[in-house]
Scaffold this motif. Sequence first.
Motif, short mmCIF file in Angstrom:
data_model
loop_
_atom_site.label_atom_id
_atom_site.label_comp_id
_atom_site.label_asym_id
_atom_site.label_seq_id
_atom_site.Cartn_x
_atom_site.Cartn_y
_atom_site.Cartn_z
N LEU A 200 22.79 -17.01 10.76
CA LEU A 200 22.22 -18.08 11.57
C LEU A 200 23.16 -19.28 11.58
O LEU A 200 23.69 -19.65 10.53
CB LEU A 200 20.86 -18.52 11.02
CG LEU A 200 19.78 -17.47 10.89
CD1 LEU A 200 18.50 -18.10 10.37
CD2 LEU A 200 19.54 -16.75 12.20
N ASN B 1 21.97 -24.89 13.37
CA ASN B 1 20.83 -25.25 14.22
C ASN B 1 19.77 -24.16 14.22
O ASN B 1 18.57 -24.44 14.18
CB ASN B 1 21.28 -25.55 15.65
CG ASN B 1 21.96 -26.89 15.77
OD1 ASN B 1 21.73 -27.78 14.97
ND2 ASN B 1 22.80 -27.02 16.77
N GLU B 2 20.19 -22.90 14.29
CA GLU B 2 19.23 -21.79 14.24
C GLU B 2 18.48 -21.80 12.92
O GLU B 2 17.26 -21.61 12.88
CB GLU B 2 19.94 -20.45 14.44
CG GLU B 2 20.51 -20.27 15.83
CD GLU B 2 21.49 -19.12 15.93
OE1 GLU B 2 22.07 -18.96 17.02
OE2 GLU B 2 21.71 -18.38 14.94
N HIS B 3 19.21 -22.04 11.84
CA HIS B 3 18.57 -22.08 10.52
C HIS B 3 17.54 -23.21 10.45
O HIS B 3 16.42 -23.02 9.96
CB HIS B 3 19.63 -22.26 9.42
CG HIS B 3 19.07 -22.40 8.06
ND1 HIS B 3 18.41 -21.39 7.41
CD2 HIS B 3 19.03 -23.46 7.23
CE1 HIS B 3 18.00 -21.81 6.23
NE2 HIS B 3 18.37 -23.07 6.09
N HIS C 116 14.48 -22.21 12.63
CA HIS C 116 13.74 -21.11 12.00
C HIS C 116 12.98 -21.62 10.78
O HIS C 116 11.79 -21.31 10.60
CB HIS C 116 14.71 -19.99 11.62
CG HIS C 116 14.04 -18.77 11.12
ND1 HIS C 116 14.13 -18.34 9.82
CD2 HIS C 116 13.23 -17.87 11.75
CE1 HIS C 116 13.42 -17.24 9.67
NE2 HIS C 116 12.87 -16.94 10.83
N ALA D 140 18.69 -22.75 20.17
CA ALA D 140 18.38 -22.10 18.90
C ALA D 140 17.19 -21.15 19.06
O ALA D 140 17.22 -20.03 18.54
CB ALA D 140 18.09 -23.13 17.81
N ALA E 187 18.38 -18.00 20.87
CA ALA E 187 19.20 -17.17 19.98
C ALA E 187 18.34 -16.49 18.92
O ALA E 187 18.53 -15.30 18.63
CB ALA E 187 20.29 -18.01 19.32
N LEU E 188 17.38 -17.21 18.36
CA LEU E 188 16.50 -16.63 17.34
C LEU E 188 15.62 -15.52 17.94
O LEU E 188 15.35 -14.52 17.29
CB LEU E 188 15.63 -17.71 16.71
CG LEU E 188 16.37 -18.69 15.79
CD1 LEU E 188 15.50 -19.90 15.50
CD2 LEU E 188 16.80 -18.00 14.51
N LYS F 170 17.75 -12.49 18.26
CA LYS F 170 18.02 -11.90 16.94
C LYS F 170 16.77 -11.30 16.30
O LYS F 170 16.86 -10.70 15.23
CB LYS F 170 18.61 -12.97 16.01
CG LYS F 170 20.00 -13.40 16.43
CD LYS F 170 20.53 -14.53 15.57
CE LYS F 170 21.93 -14.92 16.03
NZ LYS F 170 22.52 -15.99 15.21
#
Length: 150
Positions: free
Chosen positions: A27, A30-32, A35, A69, A72-73, A76
């Motif tokens: 991640l 930003n994704e982290h 999430h 984000a 993308a999440l 994924k």
Amino acid sequence: MMNIQETSQFDYEHQHKPEPYVGNCYLTPNEHMVHKALLSVSKAMKAYELLDYLRETEGVRAAPTVYRALNALEEKGLVYRLVSTQQFIARSTVAKTGETCLVLICDRCGSVDMIEDPQIISALDANAAQVKFAVRSRKIEFVTTCRDCK
């Protein structure tokens, strides 16, 4: 034979992989952040609600940061987009490719739970095929009343 410098670099590269990872999925920062925020609130949120939450907790100012984000999440398999309410819910593990969940949404408090049952999905696919439809995508949501709200 490796010299000491090569050994140190080898050890570093194999023991210090970039963080954060969820399963085998890397991640971005930003994704982290997004999430982690969704996991911490333990409920489904609309993108703008999440943005407001992140403004307060993380100082995030740019809406595109959150939207990118979330997209993308979702790709994924770490975020599920609720079609009926346009909200997002975090998954603590990466969804398997092609996995379909039955989503239960409480219409009183907004809590969400997911059920994974391949037999139900197979039965629904078979019923669609009987009437000459080919399933391309599955988003199955039930509006419910949760145990706490009964």
